[in-house]
Design a protein around this motif. Sequence first.
Motif, short mmCIF file in Angstrom:
data_model
loop_
_atom_site.label_atom_id
_atom_site.label_comp_id
_atom_site.label_asym_id
_atom_site.label_seq_id
_atom_site.Cartn_x
_atom_site.Cartn_y
_atom_site.Cartn_z
N ALA A 175 9.80 -39.07 30.16
CA ALA A 175 8.56 -39.64 29.62
C ALA A 175 7.42 -38.61 29.68
N MET A 176 7.33 -37.89 30.80
CA MET A 176 6.29 -36.87 30.95
C MET A 176 6.46 -35.78 29.89
N ALA A 177 7.69 -35.33 29.70
CA ALA A 177 7.95 -34.30 28.70
C ALA A 177 7.60 -34.79 27.30
N GLY A 178 7.97 -36.04 27.00
CA GLY A 178 7.67 -36.57 25.68
C GLY A 178 6.19 -36.68 25.41
N VAL A 179 5.44 -37.15 26.42
CA VAL A 179 3.99 -37.30 26.27
C VAL A 179 3.31 -35.94 26.13
N LEU A 180 3.69 -34.97 26.95
CA LEU A 180 3.06 -33.65 26.90
C LEU A 180 3.40 -32.91 25.62
N LEU A 181 4.67 -32.99 25.19
CA LEU A 181 5.05 -32.31 23.95
C LEU A 181 4.36 -32.92 22.73
N SER A 182 4.18 -34.23 22.76
CA SER A 182 3.47 -34.86 21.63
C SER A 182 2.03 -34.38 21.56
N GLN A 183 1.43 -34.12 22.75
CA GLN A 183 0.06 -33.63 22.79
C GLN A 183 -0.02 -32.18 22.34
N VAL A 184 0.92 -31.34 22.83
CA VAL A 184 0.89 -29.91 22.52
C VAL A 184 1.20 -29.66 21.04
N THR A 185 2.18 -30.36 20.52
CA THR A 185 2.62 -30.12 19.14
C THR A 185 1.86 -30.94 18.11
N GLY A 186 1.21 -32.00 18.59
CA GLY A 186 0.55 -32.90 17.65
C GLY A 186 1.51 -33.81 16.93
N ASN A 187 2.76 -33.84 17.39
CA ASN A 187 3.80 -34.66 16.75
C ASN A 187 4.17 -35.81 17.69
N PRO A 188 3.77 -37.05 17.39
CA PRO A 188 4.04 -38.18 18.28
C PRO A 188 5.52 -38.54 18.39
N ARG A 189 6.34 -37.94 17.53
CA ARG A 189 7.77 -38.25 17.63
C ARG A 189 8.39 -37.72 18.92
N TRP A 190 7.77 -36.73 19.55
CA TRP A 190 8.27 -36.27 20.85
C TRP A 190 8.18 -37.38 21.89
N ASP A 191 7.11 -38.18 21.81
CA ASP A 191 6.99 -39.31 22.73
C ASP A 191 8.10 -40.33 22.47
N ALA A 192 8.41 -40.55 21.19
CA ALA A 192 9.49 -41.47 20.85
C ALA A 192 10.83 -40.92 21.34
N MET A 193 11.02 -39.60 21.26
CA MET A 193 12.25 -39.00 21.75
C MET A 193 12.39 -39.19 23.27
N GLY A 194 11.25 -39.18 23.96
CA GLY A 194 11.29 -39.47 25.40
C GLY A 194 11.85 -40.85 25.67
N SER A 195 11.45 -41.82 24.87
CA SER A 195 11.96 -43.18 25.01
C SER A 195 13.45 -43.25 24.70
N VAL A 196 13.90 -42.51 23.67
CA VAL A 196 15.33 -42.49 23.32
C VAL A 196 16.14 -41.91 24.47
N MET A 197 15.67 -40.82 25.06
CA MET A 197 16.39 -40.18 26.17
C MET A 197 16.45 -41.11 27.37
N ILE A 198 15.36 -41.84 27.64
CA ILE A 198 15.35 -42.81 28.73
C ILE A 198 16.40 -43.88 28.49
N GLY A 199 16.45 -44.38 27.26
CA GLY A 199 17.42 -45.42 26.92
C GLY A 199 18.85 -44.96 27.10
N LEU A 200 19.16 -43.76 26.62
CA LEU A 200 20.52 -43.22 26.75
C LEU A 200 20.89 -43.02 28.22
N LEU A 201 19.93 -42.52 29.00
CA LEU A 201 20.17 -42.31 30.43
C LEU A 201 20.50 -43.62 31.13
N LEU A 202 19.70 -44.65 30.87
CA LEU A 202 19.92 -45.94 31.52
C LEU A 202 21.25 -46.57 31.10
N ILE A 203 21.63 -46.39 29.86
CA ILE A 203 22.91 -46.94 29.39
C ILE A 203 24.07 -46.27 30.12
N VAL A 204 23.99 -44.95 30.30
CA VAL A 204 25.05 -44.23 31.03
C VAL A 204 25.14 -44.72 32.47
#
Length: 316
Positions: A175-204
């Motif tokens: 989540a931290m990486a997603g939030v920071l990358l979205s701020q640095v790059t200006g692309n909010p999809r990094w924040d969404a990718m953080g959520s996807v990675m969290i979901g995959l991790l919890l499923i495993v």
Amino acid sequence: MTDGSRKAIFAAFFANLGIAISKFVGFLITGSASLLAETVHSLADTGNQLLLFLGGKRAAKTETDHHPFGYGRERYFWAFAVALVLFSAGGMFALYEGISKLRHPHEVESMGVAVTILLVAIALESYSLRTAVRESNHVKDPDTGWWSFIRHTKQPELPVVLLEDVGALIGLFFAMAGVLLSQVTGNPRWDAMGSVMIGLLLIVIAIVLIVEMKSLLIGESASTKTQEAIASAITSTANVDHLIHMRTEHLGPDEILVGAKVEYSSALTADELVAAINATEDAIRATTPAATVIYLEPDVLRSDHPDLIADDTTST
């Protein structure tokens, strides 16, 4: 339930409750998909601790005619339920939320608030994990690795809390990486990718727990070390000539069913045989207090005996 398991669950419950509240406030302020995913994850974890407590309480019920071996496996069932909640309410929701925000990006607001909340959550989750590790060390063999402990322990609460906490910490860094990358790059999809990675991790993690708890629910034997101790107690008892056959099964984390066919001295009278069997049961319980249910059957060792076990356990 052991005191160590209770302490680990208490620490996880209060940490996750505090984290869930702070993350939700952060989501309302920032609109971060990662924070929303982490909020649901922490709420699921908080509810999971209550399910573990429920399992411990129900497992303490005395046996009945309908359940003559007691309710020890309640702890396994509710740990299995925890894994299902982690899979559905945690992993699947985070994955859905992340995919949704990938399709419809939402810019993260109040970056400072999001980072502060995540740092507080990391501190609280680290405390919970530290407690779980400390309490697990009380029951874990020093020569056993952590993965082996999670795979083979009969105490369901500790591996559940350990994996939840490890998953939560890794998820917070996603989540931290997603939030920071979205701020640095200006692309909010990094924040969404953080959520996807969290979901995959919890499923495993949930799948690992489902597999392990299913195995315990079906019925696992006692550990090799425990079986060797029981076999030694039987063969070292007076008037025992051979241990022909033995099976063990966990009725609960702290309850073991022992069934064995034993050859006793043929010179014993009926009364002496009864006394010898009782002495064998006492020896087993002295060595393994968790052996709460013991069935011993006198038999005669034959080379073609259908239940004959290995020579190293049939010798006197």
